[in-house]
Design an enzyme around this catalytic site. Structure first.
Site, PDB file in Angstrom:
ATOM      1  N   ARG A  76       0.859  -1.186   0.000  1.00  0.00           N
ATOM      2  CA  ARG A  76       0.000   0.000   0.000  1.00  0.00           C
ATOM      3  C   ARG A  76       0.896   1.237   0.000  1.00  0.00           C
ATOM      4  O   ARG A  76       1.966   1.240   0.625  1.00  0.00           O
ATOM      5  CB  ARG A  76      -0.898   0.040   1.250  1.00  0.00           C
ATOM      6  CG  ARG A  76      -2.109  -0.890   1.186  1.00  0.00           C
ATOM      7  CD  ARG A  76      -3.127  -0.462   0.143  1.00  0.00           C
ATOM      8  NE  ARG A  76      -4.290  -1.335   0.080  1.00  0.00           N
ATOM      9  CZ  ARG A  76      -4.475  -2.317  -0.800  1.00  0.00           C
ATOM     10  NH1 ARG A  76      -3.562  -2.574  -1.704  1.00  0.00           N
ATOM     11  NH2 ARG A  76      -5.597  -3.034  -0.804  1.00  0.00           N
TER      12      ARG A  76
ATOM     13  N   HIS B 116      -1.651  -0.030  -9.845  1.00  0.00           N
ATOM     14  CA  HIS B 116      -2.328  -0.945  -8.908  1.00  0.00           C
ATOM     15  C   HIS B 116      -2.847  -2.192  -9.646  1.00  0.00           C
ATOM     16  O   HIS B 116      -4.029  -2.526  -9.594  1.00  0.00           O
ATOM     17  CB  HIS B 116      -3.479  -0.232  -8.167  1.00  0.00           C
ATOM     18  CG  HIS B 116      -3.849  -0.930  -6.882  1.00  0.00           C
ATOM     19  ND1 HIS B 116      -4.255  -0.266  -5.751  1.00  0.00           N
ATOM     20  CD2 HIS B 116      -3.869  -2.244  -6.557  1.00  0.00           C
ATOM     21  CE1 HIS B 116      -4.518  -1.138  -4.789  1.00  0.00           C
ATOM     22  NE2 HIS B 116      -4.283  -2.356  -5.263  1.00  0.00           N
TER      23      HIS B 116
HETATM   24  P1  NDP Z   1      -1.944 -10.853   5.426  1.00  0.00           P
HETATM   25  O1  NDP Z   1      -2.835 -10.208   6.416  1.00  0.00           O
HETATM   26  O2  NDP Z   1      -2.100 -12.300   5.146  1.00  0.00           O
HETATM   27  O3  NDP Z   1      -0.421 -10.626   5.841  1.00  0.00           O
HETATM   28  C1  NDP Z   1       0.041  -9.439   6.377  1.00  0.00           C
HETATM   29  C2  NDP Z   1       1.467  -9.645   6.879  1.00  0.00           C
HETATM   30  O4  NDP Z   1       1.962  -8.399   7.371  1.00  0.00           O
HETATM   31  C3  NDP Z   1       1.535 -10.637   8.038  1.00  0.00           C
HETATM   32  O5  NDP Z   1       2.697 -11.421   7.932  1.00  0.00           O
HETATM   33  C4  NDP Z   1       1.627  -9.729   9.258  1.00  0.00           C
HETATM   34  O6  NDP Z   1       2.303 -10.278  10.365  1.00  0.00           O
HETATM   35  C5  NDP Z   1       2.451  -8.590   8.695  1.00  0.00           C
HETATM   36  N1  NDP Z   1       2.263  -7.376   9.494  1.00  0.00           N
HETATM   37  C6  NDP Z   1       1.134  -6.668   9.682  1.00  0.00           C
HETATM   38  N2  NDP Z   1       1.375  -5.621  10.499  1.00  0.00           N
HETATM   39  C7  NDP Z   1       2.683  -5.699  10.841  1.00  0.00           C
HETATM   40  C8  NDP Z   1       3.523  -4.913  11.657  1.00  0.00           C
HETATM   41  N3  NDP Z   1       3.073  -3.846  12.311  1.00  0.00           N
HETATM   42  N4  NDP Z   1       4.817  -5.293  11.772  1.00  0.00           N
HETATM   43  C9  NDP Z   1       5.285  -6.379  11.139  1.00  0.00           C
HETATM   44  N5  NDP Z   1       4.540  -7.172  10.333  1.00  0.00           N
HETATM   45  C10 NDP Z   1       3.254  -6.820  10.191  1.00  0.00           C
HETATM   46  O7  NDP Z   1      -2.089  -9.995   4.083  1.00  0.00           O
HETATM   47  P2  NDP Z   1      -1.860 -10.496   2.572  1.00  0.00           P
HETATM   48  O8  NDP Z   1      -0.546 -11.148   2.485  1.00  0.00           O
HETATM   49  O9  NDP Z   1      -3.057 -11.207   2.083  1.00  0.00           O
HETATM   50  O10 NDP Z   1      -1.838  -9.069   1.819  1.00  0.00           O
HETATM   51  C11 NDP Z   1      -0.860  -8.100   2.152  1.00  0.00           C
HETATM   52  C12 NDP Z   1      -1.224  -6.769   1.536  1.00  0.00           C
HETATM   53  O11 NDP Z   1      -1.031  -6.796   0.127  1.00  0.00           O
HETATM   54  C13 NDP Z   1      -2.705  -6.378   1.665  1.00  0.00           C
HETATM   55  O12 NDP Z   1      -2.993  -5.858   2.938  1.00  0.00           O
HETATM   56  C14 NDP Z   1      -2.840  -5.334   0.588  1.00  0.00           C
HETATM   57  O13 NDP Z   1      -2.526  -4.079   1.126  1.00  0.00           O
HETATM   58  C15 NDP Z   1      -1.771  -5.724  -0.437  1.00  0.00           C
HETATM   59  N6  NDP Z   1      -2.355  -6.162  -1.716  1.00  0.00           N
HETATM   60  C16 NDP Z   1      -2.015  -5.475  -2.864  1.00  0.00           C
HETATM   61  C17 NDP Z   1      -2.498  -5.865  -4.090  1.00  0.00           C
HETATM   62  C18 NDP Z   1      -2.078  -5.156  -5.331  1.00  0.00           C
HETATM   63  O14 NDP Z   1      -2.563  -5.459  -6.429  1.00  0.00           O
HETATM   64  N7  NDP Z   1      -1.144  -4.219  -5.257  1.00  0.00           N
HETATM   65  C19 NDP Z   1      -3.419  -7.002  -4.226  1.00  0.00           C
HETATM   66  C20 NDP Z   1      -3.713  -7.645  -2.962  1.00  0.00           C
HETATM   67  C21 NDP Z   1      -3.190  -7.229  -1.775  1.00  0.00           C
HETATM   68  P3  NDP Z   1       1.666 -11.533  11.164  1.00  0.00           P
HETATM   69  O15 NDP Z   1       1.761 -12.687  10.197  1.00  0.00           O
HETATM   70  O16 NDP Z   1       2.552 -11.717  12.313  1.00  0.00           O
HETATM   71  O17 NDP Z   1       0.248 -11.163  11.484  1.00  0.00           O
END
Ligand code: NDP
Length: 310
Positions: free
Chosen positions: A225, A273
């Protein structure tokens, strides 16, 4: 008969109505699917995308869950009118697309493809690129998408570091967490991929101080993002030569305004995007399965933790 409101824009409706009906049939669900209603209290489930018509969930008093079509939930997670369970999209098609986009952009920089595609100049300079095993890539975020990308890059033999909030164990990937883990990942990463959600904790995660920790010439790839990066700090680090290139798919304001300096910057690649998107066939099956679960009294898949914000 279940009443299901499809609250996304018209173009999504045209993509989704057939796959959704097919998935509901396959799941044995009897459903009335519609895009508008005069009786919100009779709606059982809402299929949601941020650009649709619903932003006030108060009238949907009988709604058992809101089922998002997007993986990211930053546009809805803070909505105080939403008291129902919120599920986000985890879709095999979305994951495959992200793996392809991330792998492609990592390989572009790893192999130095631009030199040959953009700067062909009649000079024969046979310098072979290094092997993936000699290149360190850090993936920030080891969730559904980050983990899949990390494993794909590890399969190509990149030296992959992954960073997440909670400790993880991903085969072939050095998993890190906490502030020390982030420091380590950034200090070693020649290529950094951001696959974190947008939350108050992750906003401006890559600020000037953290950009400075990256090795000279590091490349940033952001399909996560826009607000994960401090734009001004990134532009300053690019102009100073500390960051070699930034490939950005997501932005604070989308569409990225024509006058934004990213468009014209020689060290920035803008993609609109498109890193990956939810695929109607597989996503419809996820929606149908969650409704089946809701009706069977089973726990929903991919519930959003409202406190954590993702
Ligand atoms: P998930 O919720 O499965 O994974 C998020 C990851 O980020 C987890 O490993 C989580 O840690 C980690 N995380 C969250 N907050 C923190 C923090 N404060 N410090 C450290 N690690 C953190 O999300 P997805 O993998 O499904 O998707 C990730 C992002 O990709 C989405 O939120 C979206 O913004 C983006 N996206 C973009 C697209 C595009 O076309 N550009 C398409 C789809 C998604 P933990 O495992 O420990 O909870």
């Amino acid at each position: 008969m279940l009443n299901i409101l499809f609250a996304a824009n018209a173009s999504r409706w045209s993509q989704y109505q057939v796959p959704l009906r097919r998935a509901f049939d396959a799941a044995g669900l009897k459903v009335t699917l519609f895009t508008e209603t005069d009786a919100p209290e009779t709606v059982d489930y809402i299929i949601y995308a941020p650009n649709g018509a619903v932003s006030d969930f108060t009238p949907f008093t009988g709604c058992k869950a809101v089922l998002g079509l997007w993986a990211g939930v930053e546009k809805i997670v803070g909505n105080t009118t939403l008291t129902q369970p919120l599920c986000r999209m985890v879709d095999s098609g979305l994951e495959e697309g992200m793996v392809e986009w991330v792998t492609g952009h990592v390989l572009r920089h790893h192999l130095g493809m631009d030199a040959h595609i953009l700067h062909q100049n009649g000079v024969w300079e046979p310098v072979a690129p290094p092997l993936a095993r000699d290149r360190t890539v850090a993936i920030l975020g080891l969730g559904e998408l980050g983990r899949a990308c990390a494993q794909a890059l590890a399969a190509l033999r990149f030296n992959v570091l992954g960073w997440s909030r909670s400790p993880k164990d991903v085969p072939g990937v050095t998993c890190l967490s906490g502030e020390d883990g982030l420091d380590k990942a950034l200090s070693l990463a020649e290529i950094v991929v951001l696959l974190l959600p947008q939350t108050p904790e992750t906003e401006n995660l890559l600020n000037a101080a953290r950009l400075a920790r990256l090795p000279e010439g590091a490349v940033i790839i952001n399909p996560g993002r826009g607000p994960l990066i401090d734009d001004d700090a990134l532009l300053a680090a690019l102009d100073a030569g500390h960051i070699g290139h930034a490939t950005l798919d997501v932005f604070r304001v989308e569409p990225l305004p024509p006058a934004h300096p990213f468009w014209a910057h020689p060290k920035v690649t803008v993609t609109p995007h498109i890193a990956s998107e939810t695929r109607p066939d597989s996503a419809s099956r996820v929606i149908a399965e969650n409704i089946r679960r809701g009706e069977a009294g089973e726990p929903f898949l991919f519930l959003v933790d409202r406190a954590k914000g993702y």
